[in-house]
Design a protein around this motif. Sequence first.
Motif, mmCIF file in Angstrom:
data_model
loop_
_atom_site.group_PDB
_atom_site.id
_atom_site.type_symbol
_atom_site.label_atom_id
_atom_site.label_comp_id
_atom_site.label_asym_id
_atom_site.label_seq_id
_atom_site.Cartn_x
_atom_site.Cartn_y
_atom_site.Cartn_z
ATOM 1 N N TYR A 193 15.383 -36.265 3.383
ATOM 2 C CA TYR A 193 16.644 -36.688 3.986
ATOM 3 C C TYR A 193 16.614 -38.164 4.362
ATOM 4 C CZ TYR A 193 20.538 -37.230 7.154
ATOM 5 O OH TYR A 193 21.675 -37.702 7.751
ATOM 6 N N SER A 194 15.528 -38.607 4.986
ATOM 7 C CA SER A 194 15.441 -39.996 5.431
ATOM 8 C C SER A 194 15.473 -40.967 4.265
ATOM 9 C CB SER A 194 14.162 -40.203 6.254
ATOM 10 O OG SER A 194 14.163 -39.373 7.389
ATOM 11 N N PHE A 195 14.811 -40.608 3.171
ATOM 12 C CA PHE A 195 14.783 -41.483 2.000
ATOM 13 C C PHE A 195 16.198 -41.693 1.454
ATOM 14 C CE2 PHE A 195 14.447 -42.230 -2.586
ATOM 15 C CZ PHE A 195 13.545 -43.291 -2.626
ATOM 16 N N GLY A 196 16.922 -40.599 1.263
ATOM 17 C CA GLY A 196 18.278 -40.720 0.744
ATOM 18 C C GLY A 196 19.213 -41.394 1.718
ATOM 19 N N ARG A 197 19.100 -41.048 2.996
ATOM 20 C CA ARG A 197 19.990 -41.614 4.005
ATOM 21 C C ARG A 197 19.800 -43.120 4.122
ATOM 22 N NH1 ARG A 197 22.873 -39.949 8.655
ATOM 23 N NH2 ARG A 197 24.059 -41.792 9.266
ATOM 24 N N PHE A 198 18.571 -43.605 3.971
ATOM 25 C CA PHE A 198 18.309 -45.044 4.075
ATOM 26 C C PHE A 198 19.157 -45.818 3.075
ATOM 27 C CE2 PHE A 198 16.122 -48.901 2.761
ATOM 28 C CZ PHE A 198 15.853 -49.512 3.976
ATOM 29 N N PHE A 199 19.157 -45.377 1.834
ATOM 30 C CA PHE A 199 19.883 -46.111 0.796
ATOM 31 C C PHE A 199 21.393 -45.883 0.879
ATOM 32 C CE2 PHE A 199 15.593 -45.801 -0.973
ATOM 33 C CZ PHE A 199 15.367 -47.137 -1.302
ATOM 34 N N ILE A 200 21.800 -44.652 1.184
ATOM 35 C CA ILE A 200 23.233 -44.372 1.279
ATOM 36 C C ILE A 200 23.836 -45.083 2.486
ATOM 37 C CG2 ILE A 200 24.948 -42.557 1.611
ATOM 38 C CD1 ILE A 200 22.999 -40.678 0.076
ATOM 39 N N GLU A 201 23.092 -45.125 3.577
ATOM 40 C CA GLU A 201 23.576 -45.837 4.763
ATOM 41 C C GLU A 201 23.809 -47.310 4.456
ATOM 42 O OE1 GLU A 201 24.928 -46.020 8.664
ATOM 43 O OE2 GLU A 201 24.246 -44.233 7.585
ATOM 44 N N GLY A 202 22.968 -47.870 3.605
ATOM 45 C CA GLY A 202 23.120 -49.270 3.222
ATOM 46 C C GLY A 202 24.386 -49.542 2.427
ATOM 47 N N MET A 203 24.998 -48.496 1.891
ATOM 48 C CA MET A 203 26.229 -48.637 1.109
ATOM 49 C C MET A 203 27.479 -48.499 1.974
ATOM 50 S SD MET A 203 25.029 -46.173 -2.036
ATOM 51 C CE MET A 203 26.570 -46.307 -2.919
ATOM 52 N N ARG A 204 27.327 -47.993 3.185
ATOM 53 C CA ARG A 204 28.482 -47.727 4.034
ATOM 54 C C ARG A 204 28.999 -48.985 4.714
ATOM 55 N NH1 ARG A 204 27.365 -42.272 7.465
ATOM 56 N NH2 ARG A 204 29.153 -43.143 8.586
ATOM 57 N N THR A 205 30.278 -48.961 5.028
ATOM 58 C CA THR A 205 30.888 -50.096 5.731
ATOM 59 C C THR A 205 31.229 -49.742 7.171
ATOM 60 O OG1 THR A 205 33.087 -49.450 4.940
ATOM 61 C CG2 THR A 205 31.858 -51.043 3.611
ATOM 62 N N ASP A 206 30.918 -48.509 7.581
ATOM 63 C CA ASP A 206 31.239 -48.079 8.944
ATOM 64 C C ASP A 206 29.980 -47.690 9.706
ATOM 65 O OD1 ASP A 206 30.666 -45.851 7.438
ATOM 66 O OD2 ASP A 206 32.210 -44.581 8.337
ATOM 67 N N SER A 207 28.856 -48.310 9.353
ATOM 68 C CA SER A 207 27.588 -47.982 10.002
ATOM 69 C C SER A 207 27.611 -48.358 11.479
ATOM 70 C CB SER A 207 26.431 -48.713 9.309
ATOM 71 O OG SER A 207 26.283 -48.296 7.978
ATOM 72 N N LEU A 208 26.857 -47.612 12.279
ATOM 73 C CA LEU A 208 26.666 -47.948 13.682
ATOM 74 C C LEU A 208 25.587 -49.029 13.734
ATOM 75 C CD1 LEU A 208 26.673 -44.345 15.203
ATOM 76 C CD2 LEU A 208 28.585 -45.931 14.930
ATOM 77 N N MET A 209 25.932 -50.154 14.359
ATOM 78 C CA MET A 209 25.076 -51.341 14.296
ATOM 79 C C MET A 209 24.379 -51.603 15.623
ATOM 80 S SD MET A 209 25.679 -52.182 11.145
ATOM 81 C CE MET A 209 24.929 -53.815 11.013
ATOM 82 N N LEU A 210 23.160 -52.104 15.529
ATOM 83 C CA LEU A 210 22.419 -52.624 16.670
ATOM 84 C C LEU A 210 22.161 -54.096 16.351
ATOM 85 C CD1 LEU A 210 21.037 -51.966 19.376
ATOM 86 C CD2 LEU A 210 18.944 -51.522 18.101
ATOM 87 N N GLY A 211 23.086 -54.938 16.763
ATOM 88 C CA GLY A 211 23.035 -56.330 16.332
ATOM 89 C C GLY A 211 23.276 -56.387 14.835
#
Length: 267
Positions: free
Chosen positions: A215-233
């Motif tokens: 799950y973490s492997f796939g989520r890492f790359f898919i999250e990088g494609m999103r434009t609504d990610s929750l950001m920390l700085g």
Amino acid sequence: MIKRALNPIALQWGPLTVHWYGVIIATGVVLALLLSIREGKRQGIDEDAFYDFLLYALPVAIICARIYYVIFQWPYYSQHPDEIIAIWDGGIAIYGSLLGGTAVLLWYCHRHLISPWQFLDIVSPTVIMAQGMGRWGNFFNQEAFGRITTRAALEYQHIPGWIIDQMDIGGAYRVPTFLYESVWDFTGFIILMLLRHRHHLFKRGEVFLSYLIWYSFGRFFIEGMRTDSLMLGPIRFSQMLSLIFFIGAICIFIYRRRTKKLPWYME
């Protein structure tokens, strides 16, 4: 022809409003529970343990998922406090629910003298299945999407037209990252279900660790494609957690395989 987005409301009866988001999440939870009970019986765990665990874990997981999301969107919710509890409109973070649910699981297993590794092995394949289902709640709410793209580009990927139509958000087509993650999750579910009973393939706890790695492997790359990610700085927080969980799970997997005498919390 004017294309309209699908209605996120499944049922409206007077003041009662049922959203597709909630229906899908509830369906995923029920299926996960039934599959966990079935596997639990196979491993000698009474089905009541799963009902009891769910009674504690479900509200905590939902609350933690919402708190996680609200914290990262606080500039908005500080101005709209009445919307903080409006989870039916979307806005829950999977990692928040996983962290909350895992904390309850560890407490519950300690209290009832159940091996947490065994319990995690039982529920983790069903959790990733429920995660894959939950992404379709994002589909109805038109959230968890990626950059602007073209209809031709989506058709080139052989994505069904009814999904493409729903990806017309704000006058522009968006990359359906919800779909990519759903497919990734269901693929992981199928793999884990097919392999977890293979003789001598997994030791106790390794089905869960494999879930975490997948799950973490796939989520890492898919999250990088999103434009609504929750950001920390400048950092996508879910992407950072994915990297931590991915590396951590691999390290624990290797350590447990190479160490003959494990400490009690690793057994």
